[in-house]
Design an enzyme around this catalytic site. Structure first.
Site, PDB file in Angstrom:
ATOM      1  N   GLY A 161       0.869  -0.883   0.455  1.00  0.00           N
ATOM      2  CA  GLY A 161      -0.044  -0.109  -0.256  1.00  0.00           C
ATOM      3  C   GLY A 161       0.804   1.260  -0.362  1.00  0.00           C
ATOM      4  CE1 TYR A 162       5.466   0.816   0.741  1.00  0.00           C
ATOM      5  CE2 TYR A 162       7.200   1.421  -0.860  1.00  0.00           C
ATOM      6  CZ  TYR A 162       6.962   0.955  -0.045  1.00  0.00           C
ATOM      7  OH  TYR A 162       8.115   0.880   0.732  1.00  0.00           O
ATOM      8  CD  GLU A 185       8.407  -2.677  -5.655  1.00  0.00           C
ATOM      9  OE1 GLU A 185       8.031  -1.511  -3.936  1.00  0.00           O
ATOM     10  OE2 GLU A 185       6.547  -2.340  -6.171  1.00  0.00           O
ATOM     11  CB  THR A 196      -0.133  -6.047  -7.518  1.00  0.00           C
ATOM     12  OG1 THR A 196       0.303  -4.713  -8.095  1.00  0.00           O
ATOM     13  CG2 THR A 196       0.032  -7.570  -7.843  1.00  0.00           C
TER      14      THR A 196
END
Ligand code: FAD
Length: 411
Positions: free
Chosen positions: A129-130, A246, A163
């Site tokens: 949750g960015y 990431e 996602t």
């Protein structure tokens, strides 16, 4: 110079191959081959996750004390290459490749003891949750609020492009705990249980017809203060650390080599080029060769980064280089694939499904297979469409170039 594998490395490769022969079932291989994005479907992902977990190979890059493998850089490379060549579906990176390394780097002993084993076993499935509707590249402008109240924070706001939030039982989130300093200093990194009252997930269906992304609404969601990772107000440091994993925490080259080999095989078939062989078209052959060289040079850069990872270190700002080259070359490979299958690319059908049935308004669900021989059973058009997102997700490639200019080149 000896570029071949040592006897010990050869034995390791044989061990990986026999594991794949036994555990990578034809169904798992078929799903791996049909993948149109970086993610396989949830059920396949978790079946494969379980097989690797039972073998002790689900998080090889983690430090050994937390469940990683004490492998050399070459062993990591052999492992990734063998999995890609065998068509293994990829695992979800959000727990193993992002939240796990962050907890190892910044988590309290209690957080490590609770969450890490659950990430390894697959009991917890994470999402990220960015991004918010007004905060993507300019992530520090994020607005989702977290207000202290007793032992909890009360969270309100919206996340977007999340996602696999439709499967996740946990989310690592960036929230704003202060507006008093520069935007970066008022951000906190917090872990939220998706089953908490006030969390609502809605689907976002992509151009390819698939349901992978979501938006999430948080209304008065109570989150224990003990779920903060790092310090309150210092979440930007934690967030940036996570983004190195990431972008650079996995190897792109093994999968790219496999996909390019498949295209080369198709190009050697008769009838792919107006009756002839596409490989005999000098222009196409030159593009294949050029892309192969680009993948190999990316591979050597990855070996250097894997060296850091295999010692339990973060990949550093160079991860931006990997992300940019990896996604750009991947997009190039999808273009070559379209050229190779020519008009057979047309009958692609997306698998637009969601838990509980098809997504309202999405195209009808039909098999991805086309009836023209095994090499064409590859959803090239869906992959082509989905791969356009590669230069956007995990921070756009324009932003990666800014990071490389500043943090790598010192400009
Ligand atoms: C498939 C997919 C999956 C995703 N999954 C997740 C997820 O799980 N969790 C999550 O939090 N987010 C996720 N995202 C969101 C992703 O991180 C953002 O889309 C990305 O950071 C870009 O933000 P934006 O879409 O708001 O574009 P914007 O920031 O509005 O950018 C628009 C354009 O302007 C350019 N631009 C902006 N600022 C600059 C600058 N300073 N210099 C040069 N160019 C600039 C950008 O490069 C881009 O081309 C996902 C996105 C996609 C497409």
């Amino acid at each position: 110079m000896e570029l071949g594998f040592s006897a010990a490395d050869g034995a390791f490769r044989d061990e990986v191959r026999s594991f794949l022969d036994e555990k990578l079932t034809p169904e798992l291989r078929a799903t791996g081959k049909r993948m149109t994005s970086v993610y396989a479907d949830y059920d396949t992902t978790m079946a494969w996750h379980k097989a690797l977990y039972e073998q002790g190979w689900v998080a090889p890059a983690w430090p050994v004390e937390y469940g990683g493998c004490d492998w050399s850089v070459i062993q990591h490379y052999i492992f990734s290459s063998e999995l890609a060549a065998a068509g293994a579906p990829s695992l979800s990176p959000m727990g193993l490749g992002m939240c796990g390394p962050v907890l190892i780097g910044y988590g309290t002993p209690e957080q490590k003891a609770f969450y890490l084993p659950r990430i390894l076993s697959g009991e917890d499935f994470w999402c990220q949750g960015y991004s918010e509707p007004g905060s993507g590249s300019d992530l520090a402008s994020l607005q989702m609020s977290a207000v202290p109240d007793g032992d909890d924070f009360v969270c309100n706001g919206q996340k977007i492009w999340t996602t696999h939030a439709n499967y996740a039982n946990r989310i690592f989130n960036l929230v704003r705990t202060s507006k008093e300093d520069i935007p970066q200093r008022g951000i906190t990194f917090i872990l939220i249980d998706m089953a908490t009252p006030g969390v609502k997930v809605e689907p976002l269906v992509m151009l390819s017809g698939e349901h992978i992304q979501n938006q999430i609404f948080f209304t008065d969601v109570r989150v224990p203060k003990r779920n903060v990772v790092g310090k309150v107000g210092d979440g930007w440091t934690v967030a940036k650390y996570l983004m190195q994993f990431e972008r650079g925490g996995h190897a792109y080259a093994p999968g790219l080599h496999t996909r390019l080999d498949r295209i080369a095989r198709m190009a050697r078939q008769e009838g792919g080029n107006g009756g002839g062989r596409l490989i005999d078209d000098a222009n196409f052959a030159a593009k294949l060769a050029e892309t192969s060289v680009e993948i190999t040079s990316l591979e050597y850069t990855e070996h250097r980064i894997m060296s850091a990872l295999s010692h339990g270190e973060a990949p550093g700002a160079e991860s931006s280089l990997l992300k940019t080259r990896g996604t750009e070359i991947s997009q190039r490979v999808t273009e070559l694939a379209l050229e190779a299958v020519a008009y057979y690319a047309l009958p692609f059908q997306p698998h637009a499904t969601a838990p509980g049935g098809p997504v309202p308004g999405a195209p009808a669900v039909t098999p991805n297979e086309t009836p023209v021989g095994p090499d064409y059973s590859w959803p090239v058009t869906a992959k082509y469409l989905n791969d356009r997102a590669g230069s956007i997700y995990a921070g756009t490639n324009e932003i990666q170039r800014n990071i490389m200019a500043k943090a790598v080149l010192g400009l």
